[in-house]
Write an enzyme that holds these catalytic residues in place. Sequence first.
Site, PDB file in Angstrom:
ATOM      1  N   ASP A 378      -2.644  -2.978   1.630  1.00  0.00           N
ATOM      2  CA  ASP A 378      -1.182  -2.440   1.267  1.00  0.00           C
ATOM      3  C   ASP A 378      -1.080  -2.081  -0.174  1.00  0.00           C
ATOM      4  O   ASP A 378      -1.892  -2.096  -0.995  1.00  0.00           O
ATOM      5  CB  ASP A 378      -0.236  -3.877   1.288  1.00  0.00           C
ATOM      6  CG  ASP A 378       0.917  -3.846   2.380  1.00  0.00           C
ATOM      7  OD1 ASP A 378       1.598  -2.870   2.600  1.00  0.00           O
ATOM      8  OD2 ASP A 378       0.973  -4.873   3.054  1.00  0.00           O
ATOM      9  N   HIS A 380       2.111  -1.374  -3.194  1.00  0.00           N
ATOM     10  CA  HIS A 380       3.473  -1.048  -3.671  1.00  0.00           C
ATOM     11  C   HIS A 380       3.851  -0.421  -4.941  1.00  0.00           C
ATOM     12  O   HIS A 380       2.992  -0.832  -5.886  1.00  0.00           O
ATOM     13  CB  HIS A 380       4.234  -2.536  -3.610  1.00  0.00           C
ATOM     14  CG  HIS A 380       3.998  -3.648  -2.532  1.00  0.00           C
ATOM     15  ND1 HIS A 380       3.139  -4.495  -2.195  1.00  0.00           N
ATOM     16  CD2 HIS A 380       4.678  -3.279  -1.378  1.00  0.00           C
ATOM     17  CE1 HIS A 380       3.259  -4.839  -1.207  1.00  0.00           C
ATOM     18  NE2 HIS A 380       4.171  -4.404  -0.322  1.00  0.00           N
ATOM     19  N   HIS A 505       6.509   0.933  -0.085  1.00  0.00           N
ATOM     20  CA  HIS A 505       5.338   0.367   0.593  1.00  0.00           C
ATOM     21  C   HIS A 505       4.614   1.460   1.420  1.00  0.00           C
ATOM     22  O   HIS A 505       4.699   2.584   1.987  1.00  0.00           O
ATOM     23  CB  HIS A 505       5.939  -0.572   1.749  1.00  0.00           C
ATOM     24  CG  HIS A 505       6.991  -1.267   1.379  1.00  0.00           C
ATOM     25  ND1 HIS A 505       6.971  -2.813   1.380  1.00  0.00           N
ATOM     26  CD2 HIS A 505       8.232  -1.207   1.168  1.00  0.00           C
ATOM     27  CE1 HIS A 505       8.148  -3.303   1.060  1.00  0.00           C
ATOM     28  NE2 HIS A 505       8.981  -2.264   0.925  1.00  0.00           N
TER      29      HIS A 505
END
Length: 638
Positions: A378, A380, A505
């Site tokens: 991930d 952000h 994201h």
Amino acid sequence: MIRITLPDGSIKTFENTPTAYDVAVSISEGLARNCVAAEVDGRLIDLYREIPEDAAVRLITPKDPEALEILRHTAAHVMAQAILRVYPDAHLTIGPVVEDGFYYDIDMGPVSADDFPRIEAEMRKIVNEKLPIRRKTVSKADALAFYRNEPYKLEMIQDLPDGTISFYEQGEFTDLCRGPHLPHTGFIRAFKLMKTSGAYWRADQTNAQLQRIYGTAFFDKKDLKRYLDFLEEARKRNHRKLGERLDLFSFHDEAPGMPFFHARGMTVWNTLLAYWREAHLEAGYVETKTPIMLNRSLWERSGHWENYRENMYTSTIDDMDYAIKPMNCPGGMLLYANRPHSYKELPLRQAEIGLVHRHEMSGVLSGLFRVRAFHQDDAHIFMTPDQIEGEILGVLRLVERIYGTFGLGFHLELSTRPGKSIGSDEQWAQATDGLKKALDTYGQPYKINAGDGAFYGPKIDVHIKDALGRTWQCGTVQLDMSLPERFDLTYVGQDNEKHRPIMIHRVIYGSIERFFGILIEHYAGKFPLWLSPVQVRVLPINDELAPYALEVKDFLAAGGLRVEVDERTESLNRKIREAQLEYIPLILTIGAKEKTAGTLSVRTLDGSVTYGVSREAFLTRVSDHIRRRSPDPGIFTD
């Protein structure tokens, strides 16, 4: 008079109501014989369906993409007709087209692949009969009367609204169907039944269990052969079998859907992550880590408790509800909110290899491709509104770099707002427009995937293409204006006032477990040298040469290579063969000549052998190949 407008803009006129077949005949008899259906004002219809008013018409031939689905839809009917001829007591339910073929769910006794030749023989008879396939409409009452002895068809008809209902007839066979279908059964020149499985009527375990019979069909036998050859190659590349054979990972009943990675699998895993970290560091990311379990109030604030609760694992601790995270985003929000931020810090790119858990149904678990515990790469990205386009472009270029390293092509899809979502209409419009502008600037073609966005924002889905031409959805880029508001995230702007950041994201590997499985099949287990769990195996031809083989190993290992020595008292040929079966990229055989000269005999997986290579030259050449992450296996073939 009825005017028919063709795709080239020309117009055909008819005094009487024409069928699509009449339109085809008006152009040429050969075209009419080759047509399978027509598109009338954007809607597909049967070739013999009348066109009652002026319309734009496109004739469908086997060369058109829609034709194959129509063929397979008809093939499902042909299979059902054949089954009723062979098994008269069978009761039909539904028979849809699916990716790469079709199936029909049937209430009948057990059927296996041993029964396929008999069914296929009857299907060939039906094809050879070239039975005309014609649509007819009846009232709902007449449809119920016709199917009075067919409980499943009765149930489906009862659920339909009042009005006319369409049937399709071919010979003695009639089926409830919307269509369209081929003009006659003779178009189905190549077909094969593939497999059978159990299925519950309407996917309800309290209902009757049915036999689901799968098949595929093509217009040409060569296309069928190519497809079957593809399946055979895919079978050889099955990551579950290769994962076991190459000692990479395993699954155990004590943790369904949660993979165990072995030592060799962890070597590949860590190599993938080392490359990921290098690429992200160069792209300006920082790495973070958030807890695996967080309390209910956080998930309520993020919207997951309301929108994703059924997929989450929960627990109660000290009389408080907790959930194991199904995604990393809310933890990333807390990290950002931990201290004040200025516009001068933005964009802030926070990346995390986060372990997440999602409760998938046991029936959909599939090796590394569908698991319950997995890691997401991930990130952000928090930014100002004027940074949206640049940051999305940066992500896309990073995607291009990373996938290119593995020889994976990709295409892009823009997924828009789903029915179940959070955020205002204005936020969704602004977010979607931001993604569209970035994609247009990126300059690669993309398609719109309406209604398939995340519940908190639109997204760009990245579909990679492997060595067999299969596509996999791995990467995603999601623009989110809702979570920063829910978590009251701010930054201080140039005007010294607080502003709401925009957030991206994104993942590139996606699920690292799934990406691992894709790579196993992409490479057919033969990883490129830089990624291979064992890069070099040293084979002394006898016990006396084992000490020198260990000396070679230590030299190469000190240079950073992953090396093993096979000291077993087996024949050299057997040790070579076993190393090849384990897809060891470089095999070094050590004999008395090599020890005396201080050289190596280098054997590669393609069977070529290079003699007289010094240890230093070998290490230099191989290290350079690994440093460049070269996909080319031909290190010693020049």
